[in-house]
Write a protein that holds these residues in place. Structure first.
Motif, PDB file in Angstrom:
ATOM      1  N   SER A  18     -13.470  71.318 -24.917  1.00 25.55           N
ATOM      2  CA  SER A  18     -12.675  70.473 -25.838  1.00 25.55           C
ATOM      3  C   SER A  18     -13.569  69.388 -26.428  1.00 25.55           C
ATOM      4  O   SER A  18     -13.283  68.798 -27.583  1.00 25.55           O
ATOM      5  N   GLY A  90     -10.156  67.607 -19.486  1.00 27.01           N
ATOM      6  CA  GLY A  90      -9.572  67.217 -20.606  1.00 27.01           C
ATOM      7  C   GLY A  90     -10.194  65.876 -21.299  1.00 27.01           C
ATOM      8  O   GLY A  90      -9.620  65.681 -22.232  1.00 27.01           O
ATOM      9  N   TYR A 106      -3.447  68.272 -16.701  1.00 25.12           N
ATOM     10  CA  TYR A 106      -2.934  69.292 -17.548  1.00 25.12           C
ATOM     11  C   TYR A 106      -3.384  68.968 -18.792  1.00 25.12           C
ATOM     12  O   TYR A 106      -3.263  67.987 -19.680  1.00 25.12           O
ATOM     13  N   SER A 107      -4.010  70.176 -19.422  1.00 25.77           N
ATOM     14  CA  SER A 107      -4.481  69.850 -20.951  1.00 25.77           C
ATOM     15  C   SER A 107      -4.069  71.290 -21.624  1.00 25.77           C
ATOM     16  O   SER A 107      -4.665  72.327 -21.172  1.00 25.77           O
ATOM     17  N   SER A 108      -3.361  71.091 -22.631  1.00 23.00           N
ATOM     18  CA  SER A 108      -2.943  72.459 -23.504  1.00 23.00           C
ATOM     19  C   SER A 108      -2.261  73.380 -22.377  1.00 23.00           C
ATOM     20  O   SER A 108      -1.247  73.056 -21.667  1.00 23.00           O
ATOM     21  N   ARG A 109      -2.907  74.667 -22.283  1.00 19.25           N
ATOM     22  CA  ARG A 109      -2.282  75.602 -21.580  1.00 19.25           C
ATOM     23  C   ARG A 109      -3.100  75.733 -20.178  1.00 19.25           C
ATOM     24  O   ARG A 109      -2.501  76.538 -19.335  1.00 19.25           O
ATOM     25  N   TYR A 110      -4.003  74.594 -19.942  1.00 17.25           N
ATOM     26  CA  TYR A 110      -4.628  74.893 -18.740  1.00 17.25           C
ATOM     27  C   TYR A 110      -4.586  73.576 -17.684  1.00 17.25           C
ATOM     28  O   TYR A 110      -4.233  72.479 -18.241  1.00 17.25           O
TER      29      TYR A 110
END
Length: 247
Positions: A18, A90, A106-110
Motif C-alpha cells: 500500500s 496498513g 484490518y486493511s481492505s480484504r486483509y
C-alpha cells in the motif's frame, strides 16, 4: 513481514503493497539519506566504537544499507526517517514503542499484526526477544532483531560483502515476503519488489553510508592528531593557490 506466524497471516500482503514508492533504476526515489539529524538510517559504527558496544551486531555501512533496503521493500522507509520504526500493517503508527503492539490491523480484504521498520510478526518478535534478550521495541532493538533474522537465514556473510545479488535477496525472501526469490516472485505469493529496484536503492544507500563512515573516521583521526600535538589540524585549502597563501 517476517516469516513466523504465516499460519495466521499466510495470504496477507506486507505493508509494502500500500505504501511502496516506485523507483527509477537510474536514481532510486527516496534512496537519498536525510541530510541532517540523527536518524538511524544514517547510523554506522567504526571498529573502535564496536569494541566498546554491548550490542550483539555491529552496524557497518553494508549492514545498514541492507536494513534500509528491507525498510524500503517493506514500505517503512519513510524517507529514511525514524518514523518508519512506528509503522504498523496498513500504514498506521504505533502510539508507543515500549513493546510490539501485537495488534491485528484490518486493511481492505486483509489483516495482519506486522509492526515496526522490519514488519515483525508477534511470534517472530518473541523469537528475537528470547534469542537476544532485548527489551522494548525501539529503533535500536528493531535493527538488532532484523540482523538476527538475516543471520538466521545464513545471509549475514553475504550482506557483509556489500554486494546485492539475486542469491542474497532469495535467502531473505522466506523472511520478508517483499523480497524476490530467484524466480522473481514472493516466497509467499504476496506483492514483491523487483530485484533491480532493490539493488538500485541498496547501491545508492551503501555509497552514501560509506562516505559517512569515512568522514567519521577522518574526524576521529583529526581529533586524535590534535590531542597528540596540542595543535589543531590546518584546514585544507581547495581554492586557487593565491588565496591559500601559496606562491
Amino acid at each position: 513481514m517476517t516469516f513466523l506466524a504465516r499460519s495466521i497471516c499466510r495470504v496477507l500482503p506486507a505493508v509494502s503493497a500500500s505504501v511502496l514508492p516506485l523507483l527509477s533504476l537510474s536514481a532510486p526515489a527516496g534512496a537519498v539519506l536525510p541530510p541532517v539529524g540523527n536518524d538511524r538510517s544514517r547510523l554506522v559504527m567504526l571498529p573502535e566504537e564496536a569494541e566498546i558496544s554491548a550490542l550483539p551486531y555491529i552496524i557497518t555501512p553494508e549492514r545498514r544499507a541492507m536494513l534500509n533496503t528491507i525498510r524500503f521493500a517493506e514500505g517503512t522507509w519513510k524517507g529514511g526517517l525514524d518514523l518508519g520504526y512506528r509503522v504498523m500493517f496498513g500504514g498506521g503508527l504505533m502510539s508507543s514503542m515500549d513493546r510490539h503492539p501485537n495488534r491485528v490491523i484490518y486493511s481492505s480484504r486483509y489483516a495482519s499484526a506486522a509492526a515496526g521498520a522490519y514488519q515483525f510478526m508477534p511470534f517472530t518478535w518473541d523469537l528475537v526477544k528470547r534469542s537476544l534478550g532485548v527489551r522494548g521495541f525501539g529503533p535500536e532493538v528493531q535493527d538488532q532483531g532484523a540482523l538476527f533474522l538475516i543471520q538466521r537465514r545464513k545471509a549475514l556473510s553475504l550482506t557483509d560483502t556489500g554486494v546485492m545479488t539475486p542469491l542474497l535477496a532469495a535467502k531473505l525472501a522466506p523472511e520478508w515476503a517483499s523480497f524476490p526469490t530467484l524466480r522473481g516472485r514472493s516466497y509467499y505469493g504476496q506483492p514483491v519488489k523487483r530485484f533491480t529496484n532493490l539493488k538500485g536503492f541498496y547501491n545508492l544507500n551503501l555509497a552514501q553510508l560509506r562516505q559517512i563512515r569515512d568522514a567519521k573516521r577522518d574526524a576521529l583521526a583529526d581529533k586524535a592528531s590534535e590531542t597528540e600535538t596540542g595543535m589543531p589540524k590546518a584546514p585544507v585549502c581547495t581554492g586557487p593557490t593565491i588565496l591559500c597563501g601559496m606562491p
